[in-house]
Design a protein around this motif. Structure first.
Motif, PDB file in Angstrom:
ATOM      1  N   PRO A 386     -31.640 -50.618  -7.379  1.00 34.50           N
ATOM      2  CA  PRO A 386     -31.493 -51.716  -8.342  1.00 34.50           C
ATOM      3  C   PRO A 386     -32.149 -51.409  -9.689  1.00 34.50           C
ATOM      4  CG  PRO A 386     -32.275 -52.517  -6.214  1.00 34.50           C
ATOM      5  CD  PRO A 386     -32.292 -51.038  -6.141  1.00 34.50           C
ATOM      6  N   LEU A 387     -33.333 -50.831  -9.632  1.00 38.25           N
ATOM      7  CA  LEU A 387     -34.065 -50.526 -10.858  1.00 38.25           C
ATOM      8  C   LEU A 387     -33.278 -49.527 -11.707  1.00 38.25           C
ATOM      9  CD1 LEU A 387     -36.775 -50.966 -12.306  1.00 38.25           C
ATOM     10  CD2 LEU A 387     -37.633 -48.947 -11.113  1.00 38.25           C
ATOM     11  N   LEU A 388     -32.790 -48.481 -11.054  1.00 37.45           N
ATOM     12  CA  LEU A 388     -32.042 -47.441 -11.782  1.00 37.45           C
ATOM     13  C   LEU A 388     -30.737 -48.023 -12.338  1.00 37.45           C
ATOM     14  CD1 LEU A 388     -32.535 -44.261  -9.590  1.00 37.45           C
ATOM     15  CD2 LEU A 388     -33.144 -44.498 -11.988  1.00 37.45           C
ATOM     16  N   ARG A 389     -30.099 -48.910 -11.532  1.00 35.48           N
ATOM     17  CA  ARG A 389     -28.826 -49.487 -11.975  1.00 35.48           C
ATOM     18  C   ARG A 389     -29.033 -50.331 -13.233  1.00 35.48           C
ATOM     19  NH1 ARG A 389     -26.032 -52.546  -7.449  1.00 35.48           N
ATOM     20  NH2 ARG A 389     -27.701 -53.987  -8.007  1.00 35.48           N
ATOM     21  N   ALA A 390     -30.160 -51.079 -13.238  1.00 33.79           N
ATOM     22  CA  ALA A 390     -30.478 -51.903 -14.401  1.00 33.79           C
ATOM     23  C   ALA A 390     -30.660 -51.016 -15.630  1.00 33.79           C
ATOM     24  CB  ALA A 390     -31.743 -52.705 -14.129  1.00 33.79           C
ATOM     25  N   GLU A 391     -31.405 -49.912 -15.447  1.00 33.23           N
ATOM     26  CA  GLU A 391     -31.637 -48.961 -16.546  1.00 33.23           C
ATOM     27  C   GLU A 391     -30.308 -48.399 -17.042  1.00 33.23           C
ATOM     28  OE1 GLU A 391     -35.518 -48.984 -17.609  1.00 33.23           O
ATOM     29  OE2 GLU A 391     -34.050 -47.584 -18.451  1.00 33.23           O
ATOM     30  N   ALA A 392     -29.430 -48.044 -16.080  1.00 38.21           N
ATOM     31  CA  ALA A 392     -28.154 -47.442 -16.430  1.00 38.21           C
ATOM     32  C   ALA A 392     -27.300 -48.422 -17.243  1.00 38.21           C
ATOM     33  CB  ALA A 392     -27.405 -47.011 -15.181  1.00 38.21           C
ATOM     34  N   LEU A 393     -27.284 -49.686 -16.791  1.00 36.56           N
ATOM     35  CA  LEU A 393     -26.478 -50.712 -17.463  1.00 36.56           C
ATOM     36  C   LEU A 393     -26.865 -50.867 -18.924  1.00 36.56           C
ATOM     37  CD1 LEU A 393     -26.004 -53.526 -14.809  1.00 36.56           C
ATOM     38  CD2 LEU A 393     -24.234 -52.205 -16.009  1.00 36.56           C
ATOM     39  N   MET A 394     -28.176 -50.768 -19.157  1.00 43.62           N
ATOM     40  CA  MET A 394     -28.666 -50.930 -20.529  1.00 43.62           C
ATOM     41  C   MET A 394     -28.078 -49.876 -21.459  1.00 43.62           C
ATOM     42  SD  MET A 394     -32.484 -52.496 -20.158  1.00 43.62           S
ATOM     43  CE  MET A 394     -33.246 -51.071 -20.727  1.00 43.62           C
ATOM     44  N   GLY A 395     -27.759 -48.718 -20.931  1.00 44.54           N
ATOM     45  CA  GLY A 395     -27.172 -47.663 -21.774  1.00 44.54           C
ATOM     46  C   GLY A 395     -25.669 -47.533 -21.532  1.00 44.54           C
ATOM     47  N   ASN A 396     -25.075 -48.547 -20.890  1.00 44.10           N
ATOM     48  CA  ASN A 396     -23.641 -48.515 -20.567  1.00 44.10           C
ATOM     49  C   ASN A 396     -23.242 -47.317 -19.688  1.00 44.10           C
ATOM     50  OD1 ASN A 396     -22.246 -50.771 -21.288  1.00 44.10           O
ATOM     51  ND2 ASN A 396     -21.991 -50.116 -23.444  1.00 44.10           N
ATOM     52  N   ASN A 397     -24.154 -46.944 -18.824  1.00 48.36           N
ATOM     53  CA  ASN A 397     -23.863 -45.866 -17.867  1.00 48.36           C
ATOM     54  C   ASN A 397     -23.803 -46.463 -16.474  1.00 48.36           C
ATOM     55  OD1 ASN A 397     -23.881 -43.668 -19.736  1.00 48.36           O
ATOM     56  ND2 ASN A 397     -26.114 -43.886 -19.834  1.00 48.36           N
ATOM     57  N   SER A 398     -23.477 -45.632 -15.488  1.00 51.96           N
ATOM     58  CA  SER A 398     -23.461 -46.153 -14.124  1.00 51.96           C
ATOM     59  C   SER A 398     -24.098 -45.160 -13.145  1.00 51.96           C
ATOM     60  CB  SER A 398     -22.023 -46.450 -13.689  1.00 51.96           C
ATOM     61  OG  SER A 398     -21.285 -45.251 -13.750  1.00 51.96           O
ATOM     62  N   ILE A 399     -24.423 -45.713 -11.974  1.00 49.84           N
ATOM     63  CA  ILE A 399     -25.066 -44.882 -10.936  1.00 49.84           C
ATOM     64  C   ILE A 399     -24.093 -44.762  -9.774  1.00 49.84           C
ATOM     65  CG2 ILE A 399     -26.997 -44.727  -9.300  1.00 49.84           C
ATOM     66  CD1 ILE A 399     -28.166 -44.797 -12.012  1.00 49.84           C
ATOM     67  N   GLU A 400     -23.966 -43.571  -9.229  1.00 46.71           N
ATOM     68  CA  GLU A 400     -23.140 -43.402  -8.034  1.00 46.71           C
ATOM     69  C   GLU A 400     -24.018 -42.808  -6.935  1.00 46.71           C
ATOM     70  OE1 GLU A 400     -19.115 -41.081  -6.638  1.00 46.71           O
ATOM     71  OE2 GLU A 400     -19.540 -41.262  -8.783  1.00 46.71           O
ATOM     72  N   LEU A 401     -23.987 -43.439  -5.749  1.00 42.22           N
ATOM     73  CA  LEU A 401     -24.792 -42.924  -4.636  1.00 42.22           C
ATOM     74  C   LEU A 401     -23.872 -42.246  -3.620  1.00 42.22           C
ATOM     75  CD1 LEU A 401     -27.335 -45.788  -3.820  1.00 42.22           C
ATOM     76  CD2 LEU A 401     -27.612 -43.859  -5.382  1.00 42.22           C
ATOM     77  N   LYS A 402     -24.255 -41.073  -3.182  1.00 45.55           N
ATOM     78  CA  LYS A 402     -23.507 -40.395  -2.107  1.00 45.55           C
ATOM     79  C   LYS A 402     -24.541 -39.967  -1.078  1.00 45.55           C
ATOM     80  CE  LYS A 402     -19.808 -38.289  -4.833  1.00 45.55           C
ATOM     81  NZ  LYS A 402     -19.382 -37.016  -5.441  1.00 45.55           N
TER      82      LYS A 402
END
Ligand SMILES: Nc1ncnc2c1ncn2[C@@H]1O[C@H](COP(=O)(O)OP(=O)(O)OP(=O)(O)O)[C@@H](O)[C@H]1O
Ligand SMILES: [Mg+2]
Length: 525
Positions: A386-402
Motif C-alpha cells: 500500500p505504501l509503495l502504491r501510494a508513492e507510485a500514484l503520486m508520480g502517476n506510476n504503478s506497481i506490479e507484483l509477481k
C-alpha cells in the motif's frame, strides 16, 4: 735386386762341375741359384726356401732324381714346384713318362742347349711370378673382403644404434608433446598460440573458448585483435595485437567476449618454437570475478567504517536531543511556560525528523543486533505494497507484483522493509509518468530471489562503480545513504545484490540463500 726379391732356383746334381755348368748358363741378377749335391740336400732346401723351379739330375747316389721328386710332390707345401729333369739317360719314352708321372713339367737331355734351358727356366719363373702375383691379388682381395665385411657390420651396428636413438628421442618428443597438450588443454587460464610472423591463431585451449565464446574453428585464420585486448592503464596500447607482444608478465588487460562483455585479466606472453615456427604463447588469468569481489569487499569496508562512525556520532547526538525533546514536551504541558503552539510543534517535528535520520545512520552499525525471524518474504512485500502504491500514484506510476511461492527465510522484517522501500523508491524516482515498477519473488535452485525492476533511464557506467558508496547521490536532495543501507542489510542477511541496468530500465536482484534459514533453524529443533 736384393736377395729377397730374387727368384730361388734349386739345382740338384751330385757333380759339382755339372752344377757349375748350370750356373754358368742361368746366372742372372734376377735369380738366386741354390746348389744341392744330393736328393737329401735338395729336400732340405725345398723346406727352407720358396723355390720357383728345380733343375734335377736323375742319376744320383742315395736318393735319385725321381725319388727326390716323388717326395717333393708328396708334400702339400712343395707339390706345386715344377721340376725340370736333366739327364744323360736314353731318350726312350719310358724314362720320359716316368719323369712326367712324378709330376715333372719338363725333361732336358744332356748335352743340353743352353738357350733352350735358359728359356725353359725363364718360362717357369714367369709362371711362378704370375702365380705369386695372383696369390698377392687374392690375398689383397681377401683382405678387402674382410675389411668390407667389417665395415658393413660396423655400419649395420651404427644404423641399429642410430635407429634406437631415433626411436627413443621420438618417444621423448611424443611424451613431451603430450605433456604440453595436457597442460595447454587443462589449464584454468585462457591460453592461445599465435604465429609470430602472420599473427594467425594456431591453437586455443578450452578455457579460452569458454571465456571468450569463440571456437577455434571460428578464429583459426584470423590475425586481428578481435578480442580487443587492451592494457587497463593504456600504457601498451599499440597497433599490433597485444597478445603478440613478447615477454609480458601479468599485464593487467581488458578483453571483449563474443557477446560483448568486457572482462579483466592478467596477460603473460612467451616466445616458443612450435613445429619449427616461431610462435607466441599467451596466457590470460581471468580476474573479473576477483576484481568484483575486491570492489564488494572495499564497499563493505567503507560501510563498516561509516557504520562505526555513525554509531559513535548518533549516540552522542541522541542523548542531548532526548533531553531537549523531553524539555520541550514539558514546556508544552505547563501552562505558564506556554509558547506559540505552532513553533513548539515545529520544533518537535524537526527533532523527530533528526531522530529519524540518526536511526537510519544506526542501521549501519556493524554489530547491530538483528531481529531475525523465520518468515515469508512475500508477506513483507505485501505489507509494504500500500505504501509503495501510494508513492507510485503520486508520480502517476504503478506497481506490479509477481510473487511466486517461496520457502520461508530467516529475515529481520524491519530491515527487509527498509531495503524494499529504498530500492523501490529509487525505481519510482527514476521513472517519468506512466512507468511500471515490478516487484518479483521466485525460487532459483537453493536461492530465493527478490527482483525490483523499473523502466527508468538506467544507471550510467561511471555511476555504477559508486553505487552503494555512502553519500554517493546524483539527486539534489538525496542523502546517498539509501543503497549503502541496502548493501549493509543484504550483507547481514548473507544475501547478495546484482544490478542489471540498460537504457530501458534497471533491475536490482537480491539473492537470499535458503540454506541460511535451515541452518539457523537447527538449534531450536
Ligand atoms: N533505479 C535506479 N535508476 C537509476 N539510478 C538509480 C537507481 N537507483 C539508484 N540510482 C542512482 O544511485 C544513486 C544512489 O542511490 P541511493 O538510494 O543510495 O541514494 P539517493 O537515492 O540518491 O538518495 P536517498 O536514497 O537518500 O533519497 C542515486 O542518486 C541514483 O543516481
Ligand atoms: Mg534512494
Amino acid at each position: 735386386m736384393s736377395d729377397n726379391n730374387k727368384v730361388n732356383i734349386l739345382m740338384v746334381d751330385d757333380r759339382p762341375e755339372n752344377l757349375m755348368a748350370l750356373e754358368a748358363v742361368l746366372v742372372s741378377e734376377n735369380y738366386h741359384l741354390i746348389r744341392a749335391q744330393s736328393g737329401e740336400e735338395a729336400l732340405r732346401f725345398v723346406l727352407q726356401y720358396d723355390i720357383a723351379v728345380i733343375l734335377m739330375d736323375v742319376q744320383m747316389p742315395g736318393l735319385n732324381g725321381f725319388e727326390t721328386a716323388q717326395i717333393i710332390k708328396q708334400r702339400k707345401s712343395s707339390r706345386h714346384i715344377p721340376i725340370l729333369f736333366i739327364t744323360a739317360l736314353s731318350k726312350a719314352n719310358e724314362h720320359v713318362n716316368k719323369g712326367y708321372s712324378k709330376g715333372a713339367i719338363d725333361y732336358i737331355f744332356k748335352p743340353f742347349n743352353p738357350n733352350i734351358l735358359k728359356s725353359k727356366v725363364e718360362a717357369f719363373v714367369q709362371i711362378y711370378l704370375k702365380q705369386k702375383e695372383i696369390e698377392i691379388q687374392r690375398n689383397l682381395l681377401k683382405q678387402q673382403t674382410i675389411d668390407l665385411t667389417t665395415k658393413s657390420n660396423n655400419l649395420e651396428m651404427i644404423i641399429h644404434e642410430k635407429t634406437k636413438e631415433l626411436v627413443r628421442s621420438n618417444k621423448e618428443l611424443q611424451v613431451s608433446q603430450e605433456r604440453f597438450q595436457k597442460v595447454f588443454q587443462f589449464s584454468p587460464n585462457l591460453m592461445a598460440i599465435r604465429s609470430l610472423a602472420t599473427h594467425h591463431y594456431i591453437d586455443v585451449n578450452r578455457t579460452w573458448s569458454e571465456f571468450t565464446g569463440y571456437e577455434l574453428d571460428d578464429i583459426i585464420h584470423r590475425s586481428d585483435n578481435f578480442l580487443n585486448i587492451k592494457s587497463s592503464d593504456g600504457k601498451l596500447d599499440g597497433t599490433i595485437p597485444f597478445d603478440i607482444q613478447d615477454s609480458l608478465f601479468n599485464e593487467r588487460v581488458s578483453f571483449e567476449t563474443k557477446s560483448g562483455e568486457v572482462r579483466e585479466g592478467l596477460l603473460s606472453t612467451e616466445q616458443a618454437m612450435i613445429n619449427d615456427e616461431p610462435c607466441i604463447i599467451s596466457t590470460i588469468t581471468d580476474i573479473t570475478e576477483r576484481t568484483q569481489m575486491e570492489k564488494e569487499i572495499s564497499r563493505l569496508d567503507r560501510l563498516n567504517l561509516v557504520g562505526e562512525m555513525a554509531a559513535g556520532i548518533a549516540h552522542e547526538i541522541r542523548n542531548p536531543m532526548t533531553t531537549v525533546l523531553g524539555f520541550l514536551q514539558l514546556m508544552k504541558i505547563q501552562e505558564e511556560m506556554r509558547q506559540p503552539q505552532e513553533y513548539i510543534d515545529l520544533m518537535i517535528d524537526e527533532l523527530n525528523r533528526a531522530n529519524g535520520i540518526i536511526t537510519e545512520f544506526l542501521t549501519f552499525a556493524k554489530d547491530k543486533a538483528a531481529d531475525k525471524k523465520i518468515q515469508s518474504l512475500n508477506d513483507v512485500v505485501m505489507k509494504l505494497h500500500p505504501l509503495l502504491r501510494a508513492e507510485a500514484l503520486m508520480g502517476n506510476n504503478s506497481i506490479e507484483l509477481k510473487l511466486e511461492e517461496c520457502p520461508p527465510l530467516f529475515l529481520d522484517e524491519k530491515e527487509i522493509r527498509q531495503l524494499i522501500l529504498n530500492i523501490g523508491l529509487n525505481g519510482l524516482e527514476a521513472m517519468t509518468e506512466g512507468g511500471v515498477l515490478t516487484i518479483q519473488t521466485y525460487k532459483e535452485g537453493q536461492s530465493v530471489i527478490l527482483a525490483i525492476k523499473d523502466q527508468g533511464p538506467g544507471i550510467k557506467k561511471e555511476d555504477l562503480e559508486n553505487i552503494g558508496t555512502p553519500f554517493f547521490t546524483t539527486k539534489e536532495d538525496g542523502t546517498g545513504l539509501g543503497l549503502a543501507i541496502c548493501y549493509s542489510i543484504a550483507s547481514r542477511h548473507s544475501a547478495c545484490i546484482d544490478i542489471k541496468t540498460s537504457s530501458k530500465g534497471t533491475a536490482f536482484i537480491i539473492r537470499f540463500e535458503q540454506k541460511e534459514a535451515e541452518v539457523e533453524l537447527e538449534p531450536s529443533h
